[in-house]
Write an enzyme that holds these catalytic residues in place. Structure first.
Site, short mmCIF file in Angstrom:
data_model
loop_
_atom_site.label_atom_id
_atom_site.label_comp_id
_atom_site.label_asym_id
_atom_site.label_seq_id
_atom_site.Cartn_x
_atom_site.Cartn_y
_atom_site.Cartn_z
N GLU A 36 0.81 -1.22 0.00
CA GLU A 36 0.00 0.00 0.00
C GLU A 36 0.85 1.27 0.00
O GLU A 36 0.64 2.18 0.82
CB GLU A 36 -0.99 -0.03 1.17
CG GLU A 36 -1.92 -1.24 1.09
CD GLU A 36 -2.81 -1.44 2.30
OE1 GLU A 36 -2.79 -0.60 3.21
OE2 GLU A 36 -3.54 -2.46 2.33
N ASN B 41 2.23 -4.85 -3.28
CA ASN B 41 0.83 -5.23 -3.09
C ASN B 41 0.00 -3.98 -2.82
O ASN B 41 0.45 -3.08 -2.11
CB ASN B 41 0.78 -6.17 -1.87
CG ASN B 41 -0.54 -6.84 -1.64
OD1 ASN B 41 -1.10 -7.43 -2.56
ND2 ASN B 41 -1.05 -6.78 -0.41
N ASP C 144 -11.96 -10.52 -1.23
CA ASP C 144 -13.25 -10.71 -0.55
C ASP C 144 -14.27 -9.79 -1.22
O ASP C 144 -13.90 -8.85 -1.91
CB ASP C 144 -13.19 -10.53 0.97
CG ASP C 144 -12.53 -9.26 1.46
OD1 ASP C 144 -12.45 -8.28 0.69
OD2 ASP C 144 -12.11 -9.24 2.63
O1 G2I Z 1 -7.60 -4.14 5.92
C1 G2I Z 1 -7.69 -5.30 5.16
C2 G2I Z 1 -6.36 -5.72 4.59
C3 G2I Z 1 -5.88 -4.68 3.59
N1 G2I Z 1 -4.62 -5.07 3.00
C4 G2I Z 1 -3.58 -5.40 3.91
C5 G2I Z 1 -4.03 -6.40 4.94
O2 G2I Z 1 -3.01 -6.64 5.87
C6 G2I Z 1 -5.28 -5.93 5.65
O3 G2I Z 1 -5.62 -6.93 6.61
C7 G2I Z 1 -6.22 -6.48 7.78
C8 G2I Z 1 -6.55 -7.68 8.63
O4 G2I Z 1 -7.49 -8.48 7.94
C9 G2I Z 1 -7.13 -7.22 9.96
O5 G2I Z 1 -7.30 -8.35 10.82
O6 G2I Z 1 -5.35 -5.63 8.45
C10 G2I Z 1 -5.94 -5.08 9.62
C11 G2I Z 1 -5.02 -4.04 10.22
O7 G2I Z 1 -4.91 -2.96 9.41
C12 G2I Z 1 -6.24 -6.19 10.61
O8 G2I Z 1 -6.93 -5.65 11.71
C13 G2I Z 1 -6.29 -5.75 12.93
C14 G2I Z 1 -6.99 -4.82 13.89
O9 G2I Z 1 -6.84 -3.49 13.41
C15 G2I Z 1 -6.36 -4.93 15.23
O10 G2I Z 1 -7.06 -4.13 16.15
C16 G2I Z 1 -6.36 -6.39 15.69
O11 G2I Z 1 -5.65 -6.51 16.89
O12 G2I Z 1 -6.39 -7.09 13.41
C17 G2I Z 1 -5.72 -7.27 14.62
C18 G2I Z 1 -5.73 -8.75 14.97
O13 G2I Z 1 -7.06 -9.22 15.03
#
Ligand code: G2I
Length: 564
Positions: A167, A208, A275
């Site tokens: 990003e 990515n 998704d």
């Molecule tokens: O935002 C969707 C994706 C966009 N591209 C990069 C990916 O790395 C990103 O993945 C998401 C995860 O799916 C989430 O699970 O990235 C988020 C963070 O920016 C992830 O969220 C985080 C929460 O913000 C935290 O509060 C939490 O502790 O997930 C963590 C683990 O559950």
């Protein structure tokens, strides 16, 4: 045949040996013969030379058998949803924690899956200690992080690729003014790739981003950056298109064309975080639209030789980032919260299985479904299997509720039985089943069956259930056989009574195994001496024949059982 996505640039002999072993395994899985049409996603993907992947969360991976089983069975590639990010791997400077990352790599090794590392350098989920460093210290910290994290898995044959930077663009296609950019300038991108190549010379190195699926200002900025980096000899091997789509925003119809223009730069391309979200609540129309999005993405990747595969960002709606980020939206994945396959699963499956099939012959119609184990909210349907002679093989079945113009889906199965859940109490369901083959051809519908869920706590009906199945019908009559009566109570029955509604103009002309009386449109069937006693869970059946006006196609409905 060796999957191109498994070959790493500059792979060493040992890695090649492991890869050859994978290739050998793939040979055993190939070709996708008709009998395999209901096979898991990864088997069909292997047949097309692609991976099919999922992001995994370490919590359910260690706690939930069902999560683990699906992750292992259906997917050939995995990405850590969070476990390899900076905040997880180096929360404080020089203090590395690989527990989650190792769990992902170990799982992949056990299940013969490849791992895509996500992600080395990102503006999000990076601890504040990094963000607060001065330029020299920040560059050193970045290089050390890459060296430690990518270096840890450099000799591990499961880990084949990395998102080196993630990003780096803002939504307009300008370089994002993140702390990386603000402190180090644009050079951090090339530096990160060079550090990653040094740490793991065999890994495929990716850039990515999101909102780059179609041809637009942002994807064109990405295209120009990748082109310029490669001209400078910066080791960018691959471009990841995240693919966070939403049915309310439309499908990027130039996805395939966009993937191809990147491929023509000489890089591998891949869908990394697919998704497809929707405004909640789900309904069958939204599910159907979502399924077409999934199918289109898979087909676009299949159509582009340099596309290595598709990774879905999770697989069950039970664990998805979407509801936490987009209020009121969700249901973005291919299994529901109860791990049941959704139409989007079928779409991915059938796109992968479709192959070069020229099969246009649908399977035979399934036999009429019979309902058992009826409760207030669930029922098990079982039917005689279809056969498929068109070449692509039987892929599975879909159960529909007969409701007139649009019949909602109640369930899907790859075998000739399914347990429907989430039904309403004390409600009549008229259902039928259609089979589909590996090329997506649908059979004609089975005959319908009607059952009524129990009241779930006293009231009319129960503690027994009745289901009527039309065995055969002709222009002016039909046979209903069997009407299955099941004791759903906790004590044996001492006689039972089934009532049902006869359509206007119909007349019962014969019956067996019960005594039938008709009053108006209501027929009452009473047990006989030899079949009135049913142990808990036991079933018996009766049948009848009726005549109807020529050309009328109605059949009885509303089977309700009661027992004293
Ligand atoms: O935002 C969707 C994706 C966009 N591209 C990069 C990916 O790395 C990103 O993945 C998401 C995860 O799916 C989430 O699970 O990235 C988020 C963070 O920016 C992830 O969220 C985080 C929460 O913000 C935290 O509060 C939490 O502790 O997930 C963590 C683990 O559950």
């Amino acid at each position: 045949m060796l999957s191109s996505s498994l070959i790493r640039p500059g792979a060493r002999i040992r890695t090649l040996a492991a890869t050859a072993l994978l290739g050998l395994l793939a040979v055993f899985l190939l070709p996708v013969t008709p009998a395999d049409a209901s096979a898991p996603l990864r088997q069909h993907a292997a047949g097309r030379g692609k991976f099919i992947g999922t992001a995994l969360a370490t919590g359910p991976l260690s706690n939930e058998t069902q999560y683990r089983t699906i992750a292992a069975t259906e997917f050939s590639q995995i990405t850590a949803e969070n476990a390899m990010k900076w905040d997880a791997t180096e929360p404080s400077q020089g203090q590395f924690n690989f527990s989650g990352a190792d769990a992902i790599v170990d799982f992949a090794t056990q299940n013969n899956q490849q791992v895509h590392g996500h992600t080395l350098v990102w503006h999000s989920q990076t601890p504040s200690w990094v963000q607060n460093l001065g330029a020299t210290a920040m560059r050193t910290a970045m290089q050390n992080h890459i060296s430690q994290v990518a270096g840890r898995y450099a000799d591990n044959p499961a880990l084949v690729s990395w998102d080196v930077v993630n990003e780096v663009f803002d939504d307009n296609g300008n370089l994002r003014t993140s702390f990386w950019y603000n402190t180090l300038g644009q050079s951090y991108i090339a530096d990160a790739f060079r550090a990653a190549r040094a740490a793991d010379p065999d890994a495929r190195l990716c850039i990515n981003d999101y909102n780059v699926e179609g041809i637009n200002a942002k994807s064109t900025a990405m295209y120009n950056l990748v082109s310029s980096l490669r001209q400078q000899g910066v080791p960018v091997d691959c471009v990841g298109f995240q693919g966070h789509l939403a049915i309310q925003y439309g499908f990027p119809n130039d996805l395939q064309q966009n993937l191809q223009r990147f491929a023509d730069l000489g890089v591998q391309v891949r869908i990394t975080e697919l998704d497809v979200r929707m405004q909640m609540p789900r309904d069958s129309a939204k599910d159907a639209t979502q399924a077409t999005y999934y199918r289109n993405v898979v087909n676009a990747c299949l159509a582009v030789t340099a596309c290595a595969g598709v990774t879905i960002w999770g697989f069950t709606d039970k664990y998805s980032w979407v509801p936490d980020t987009f209020s009121g939206q969700g249901a973005a994945l291919i299994y529901n919260e109860s791990y049941q396959q959704k139409p989007s699963y079928t779409a991915v499956h059938d796109a992968l299985a479709g192959g070069t099939s020229t099969d246009t012959t649908p399977p035979t119609a399934p036999g009429p479904p019979a309902a058992t184990n009826i409760t207030a909210s669930s029922a098990t349907l079982t039917w005689t299997a279809s056969t498929d002679s068109g070449g692509s093989g039987l892929a599975g079945y879909t159960v529909y509720r007969e409701q007139g113009s649009t019949d909602p889906q109640l369930g899907q199965s790859s075998t000739a039985s399914v347990t429907l859940t989430g039904l309403s109490a004390n409600t009549q369901y008229q259902v039928y089943v259609r089979a589909r083959d590996g090329a997506g051809n649908l059979s004609t519908p089975s005959a319908t069956a009607t059952f009524t869920t129990t009241t779930g706590g006293g009231g009319p009906g129960g503690p027994c259930t009745a289901t009527g199945t039309v065995q055969t019908q002709w222009n002016n009559g039909y046979v209903v056989q069997p009407v299955t009566v099941t004791n759903t109570g906790t004590a044996p029955t001492n006689g039972w009574t089934v009532t049902f509604t006869l359509p206007a103009g119909h007349t019962v002309t014969g019956s067996w195994n019960a005594t039938l009386t008709t009053s108006g449109q209501t027929v009452t069937a009473k047990s006989l001496g030899y079949n009135g006693t049913l142990a808990t869970g036991a079933s018996t059946s009766f049948g009848f024949q009726a005549s109807r006006p020529g050309g009328n196609t109605q059949t009885p409905s509303g089977y309700t059982c009661s027992a004293p």
